[in-house]
Design a protein around this motif. Structure first.
Motif, mmCIF file in Angstrom:
data_model
loop_
_atom_site.group_PDB
_atom_site.id
_atom_site.type_symbol
_atom_site.label_atom_id
_atom_site.label_comp_id
_atom_site.label_asym_id
_atom_site.label_seq_id
_atom_site.Cartn_x
_atom_site.Cartn_y
_atom_site.Cartn_z
ATOM 1 N N ARG A 69 0.126 -11.957 58.652
ATOM 2 C CA ARG A 69 0.864 -11.064 59.552
ATOM 3 C C ARG A 69 2.327 -11.488 59.680
ATOM 4 O O ARG A 69 3.224 -10.652 59.763
ATOM 5 C CB ARG A 69 0.204 -11.027 60.945
ATOM 6 C CG ARG A 69 -1.159 -10.433 60.955
ATOM 7 C CD ARG A 69 -1.081 -8.965 60.562
ATOM 8 N NE ARG A 69 -2.392 -8.476 60.258
ATOM 9 C CZ ARG A 69 -2.699 -7.733 59.204
ATOM 10 N NH1 ARG A 69 -1.786 -7.384 58.352
ATOM 11 N NH2 ARG A 69 -3.920 -7.340 58.991
ATOM 12 N N LYS A 70 2.545 -12.789 59.683
ATOM 13 C CA LYS A 70 3.912 -13.297 59.775
ATOM 14 C C LYS A 70 4.710 -12.908 58.527
ATOM 15 O O LYS A 70 5.860 -12.463 58.634
ATOM 16 C CB LYS A 70 3.889 -14.813 59.936
ATOM 17 C CG LYS A 70 5.256 -15.426 60.097
ATOM 18 C CD LYS A 70 5.145 -16.934 60.283
ATOM 19 C CE LYS A 70 6.508 -17.564 60.286
ATOM 20 N NZ LYS A 70 6.428 -19.016 60.354
ATOM 21 N N ARG A 71 4.125 -13.038 57.348
ATOM 22 C CA ARG A 71 4.803 -12.642 56.109
ATOM 23 C C ARG A 71 5.096 -11.144 56.108
ATOM 24 O O ARG A 71 6.170 -10.716 55.690
ATOM 25 C CB ARG A 71 3.950 -13.018 54.893
ATOM 26 C CG ARG A 71 4.144 -14.438 54.429
ATOM 27 C CD ARG A 71 3.569 -14.676 53.051
ATOM 28 N NE ARG A 71 2.197 -14.251 52.885
ATOM 29 C CZ ARG A 71 1.118 -14.932 53.249
ATOM 30 N NH1 ARG A 71 1.268 -16.114 53.834
ATOM 31 N NH2 ARG A 71 -0.102 -14.464 53.058
ATOM 32 N N HIS A 72 4.146 -10.356 56.596
ATOM 33 C CA HIS A 72 4.360 -8.907 56.660
ATOM 34 C C HIS A 72 5.510 -8.570 57.609
ATOM 35 O O HIS A 72 6.364 -7.743 57.290
ATOM 36 C CB HIS A 72 3.077 -8.198 57.102
ATOM 37 C CG HIS A 72 3.218 -6.712 57.173
ATOM 38 N ND1 HIS A 72 3.338 -5.924 56.065
ATOM 39 C CD2 HIS A 72 3.299 -5.872 58.240
ATOM 40 C CE1 HIS A 72 3.468 -4.664 56.426
ATOM 41 N NE2 HIS A 72 3.453 -4.608 57.748
ATOM 42 N N ALA A 73 5.549 -9.207 58.763
ATOM 43 C CA ALA A 73 6.624 -8.962 59.731
ATOM 44 C C ALA A 73 7.978 -9.369 59.146
ATOM 45 O O ALA A 73 8.976 -8.658 59.308
ATOM 46 C CB ALA A 73 6.353 -9.722 61.026
#
Length: 184
Positions: A69-73
């Motif tokens: 999720r952090k990479r996507h954000a």
């Protein structure tokens, strides 16, 4: 018994104010230099919160989920920032091509295509098209849609290129200046 304003029942919002996405400002007194700014003062900058960093050590799946999720954000934030830079590049190219417009108004518009701007900034025409769709710019001459700067045109007898909008603006001036009791 009939409603004199039947359209009001369909649209209760009223007129919406246009908030320009970009701003073109004269930098020097001579008016030879213009700067392009994004009008995003009311839009908060996105960032990835570090609040969850290191707090979940319960399972490998939870850590993997948070990292994903952090990479996507971070990707979304990077994409938004790239779009902002592209908008500025496109407007700077428009200012370079339509400098006379900023000095003299619509009468000085020149023919300009999306392809010309795309070539100038080294991007695809479809990217320029998406960036300019439903976007507005505030200039020393007023607020205009970015699409207004892209129009076809023709050549004058002297060989100078003139945009259709400039021709229409010239005709409007002639009509406004004529004697109304004895029109041309």
């Amino acid at each position: 018994e009939l409603d004199p304003r039947p359209g009001l029942s369909l649209n209760t919002e009223g007129a919406r104010a246009i908030v320009p996405d970009l701003e073109v400002v004269k930098v020097d007194e001579d008016g030879l230099e213009y700067a392009v700014y994004l009008n995003d003062a009311n839009i908060p900058r996105l960032r990835v919160s570090q609040a969850y960093e290191g707090t979940v050590q319960t399972s490998e799946d939870a850590v993997k989920f948070i990292d994903e999720r952090k990479r996507h954000a971070e990707w979304v934030i990077k994409t938004i920032e790239q779009r902002r830079r592209t908008m500025i590049k496109v407007m700077e190219a428009i200012v370079g091509e339509q400098r006379e417009f900023f000095e003299r108004g619509a009468i000085a518009l020149r023919p300009l295509t999306l392809q010309q701007v795309a070539s100038t900034i080294g991007m695809h025409e479809s990217t320029v098209s998406r960036v300019t769709r439903q976007k507005y710019v505030q200039t020393p001459r007023g607020i205009f849609p970015l699409r207004m700067f892209f129009s076809g045109g023709t050549k004058t007898q002297e060989g100078q290129e003139v945009a259709w909008d400039a021709i229409l603006d010239g005709l409007r001036e002639v009509i406004d200046a004529e004697d109304k009791s004895n029109p041309l």
